[in-house]
Design a protein around this motif. Structure first.
Motif, short mmCIF file in Angstrom:
data_model
loop_
_atom_site.label_atom_id
_atom_site.label_comp_id
_atom_site.label_asym_id
_atom_site.label_seq_id
_atom_site.Cartn_x
_atom_site.Cartn_y
_atom_site.Cartn_z
N HIS A 1 0.86 -1.19 0.00
CA HIS A 1 0.00 0.00 0.00
C HIS A 1 0.90 1.24 0.00
O HIS A 1 1.79 1.35 0.85
N GLN B 1 0.26 5.17 0.37
CA GLN B 1 -0.78 6.16 0.68
C GLN B 1 -0.22 7.56 0.42
O GLN B 1 0.71 7.99 1.10
N GLU C 1 -4.71 6.03 -2.56
CA GLU C 1 -3.97 4.85 -2.13
C GLU C 1 -3.76 3.91 -3.31
O GLU C 1 -4.72 3.48 -3.96
#
Length: 444
Positions: free
Chosen positions: A353, A355, A371
């Motif tokens: 991930h 972000q 994201e």
């Protein structure tokens, strides 16, 4: 793989141990499934007779579900045998090693508890080993800094540094390799991976498992000794060393852990996945007055130019309702209004991930989160299959470096002492908790 021998004898001291059954033997089978050109003979050693060791091997491989092709387990079982012997007796070890196939590379894997491992290594000192013999020792290496240093000193009387492996299978997790690769291969990320840009680094490892029959071991150990001293601190130091001039050993030499920044907890009665879980102190084999921590958070501070001022938080715990196993790099907030933070998170099921924040042409003050999520290819090898590969290939890239096991004990000793002396409050959390909200989970 370059340098990998095609034939090896894996001599497992503690050949019927839980570690051998659950992790090492399935890892060897997984390795063979991916590298069918390799050959591995397994010789199990122990004081308790095993009437059907090939059957033990088959069951271990089948139960792991790592290998779909049953012929791999059969092949490994066919090339296996068990020798009843005392691994702390040099004469019995000499007999065992003398029976090993001389045409293969001998890998001696010490799958024994620390209470026995030292005596076993001493016994090996008196045994003439084949040229090129590899010795692998498992965590925990020692029970404190002096004993860890002593284990290494003894082991280096058996083999030289190039043939000694200090195993930590967490370092072989594909998520760890993926994060190291992500940083090393992408210049913008690597250039900003330092105190001027990074706010914090967090490693969270929360399990749904409770004691699972390990009361005797766990109550004398606790979360900090079991997880932080070996796995977690080694992983973060390997990551923080990426792209810098400091080695893992250098970083640990400048690391410290202040008990004032540590927290600990112990689970109470609750429910996990529909099953009632008793309070830790009501578990079978646990004294009702036990203050052993089942949840621990420790902050590591590193006094180097690159990492000074960046808190490195390690957190692990048992009996949670949901597993959380991830590494998070949180960057300092930007200078614009609201100060949004960028984060890189990689989970132990290999999901990345990133972000970030973007605008829609309305100016930086009107930013919104974005994201990016990528499911990474975790590869075909389990962590212990990678351990086996490293042993037969002579690959030291992902192991516990020399001297760092002892140094990790030194770094954490002030926290361990504070916990043992009840100088840090033992907070409570119900089994089945999604997270321990009072601690403001790192990376969130």
């Amino acid at each position: 793989m370059a340098g990998m021998t095609k034939k090896a004898t894996l001599l497992i001291l503690g050949g019927a141990s839980d570690l051998a059954r659950r992790l090492l033997i399935p890892g060897a089978a997984n390795f063979l499934a991916v590298h069918p050109e390799a050959e591995i003979d397994i010789v199990g050693v122990g004081t308790t007779p095993q009437e059907d060791y090939p059957g033990f091997i088959r069951s271990a491989v089948q139960e792991s579900e790592l290998v779909e092709d049953e012929s791999v387990g059969e092949r490994l079982a066919k090339n296996s045998r068990f020798i009843e012997a005392d691994a702390t007796d040099d004469k019995e070890l000499a007999r065992v090693i003398g029976e090993a196939n001389p045409e293969t590379r001998l890998v001696i894997y010490c799958a024994l508890p620390p209470s026995v491992a030292g005596s076993t290594i001493d016994a090996l000192c008196s045994v003439e080993l084949p040229v090129g013999t590899v010795l692998a020792i498992e965590k925990p290496i020692g029970t404190d800094a002096p004993s860890a240093a002593d284990v290494e000193k003894r082991a280096l009387k058996v083999v030289d540094e190039s043939h000694l492996y200090r195993v930590d299978h967490f370092l072989q997790q594909s998520a760890v390799s993926s994060l190291i690769g992500l940083l090393a291969l992408n210049r913008p990320l690597l250039d900003s991976f330092r105190a001027e840009s990074v706010e914090s680094v967090d490693f969270v490892y929360e399990e749904t498992l409770a004691l699972e029959g390990r009361a005797g071991f766990y109550d004398s150990t606790g979360a900090t000794r079991d997880m932080h001293q070996s796995h977690l601190i080694q992983v973060v130091m390997h990551i923080l060393a990426v792209g810098g001039d400091e080695s893992v050993a250098d970083l640990l030499e400048h690391a410290s852990a202040d008990p004032a920044n540590a927290r600990r907890g112990q689970y109470t009665a609750g429910e996990i996945d529909g099953h009632r879980v008793p309070a830790y102190t009501d578990e079978e084999g646990i004294d009702e007055s036990s203050t052993t921590e089942t949840l621990s958070q420790v902050q590591i501070d590193i006094d180097t130019d690159r990492w000074r001022g960046v808190p490195v938080r390690l957190r692990s715990g048992k009996a949670f309702g949901t597993e959380r196993k991830d590494l998070t790099i949180t960057y300092l907030p930007s200078d614009v209004a609201d100060g949004p933070r960028t984060r890189i998170v990689i989970t132990f099921d290999d999901v990345l991930h990133i972000q970030m924040h973007v605008t829609a042409g309305l100016g930086v003050e009107k930013h919104e989160p974005l994201e990016a999520v990528a499911e990474l290819h975790e590869g075909h090898l389990s962590p212990y299959a990678r351990v086996v590969r490293a042993l037969v290939a002579g690959d030291h890239r992902r192991e516990v470096p020399a001297g760092t096991a002892a140094r990790a004990w030194e770094v954490l000793q002030p926290v361990l002492d504070a916990f043992d002396n009840d100088e840090v409050e033992l907070e409570k959390y119900p089994a089945g908790s999604d997270t321990f909200d009072q601690w403001s989970p790192p990376g969130e």
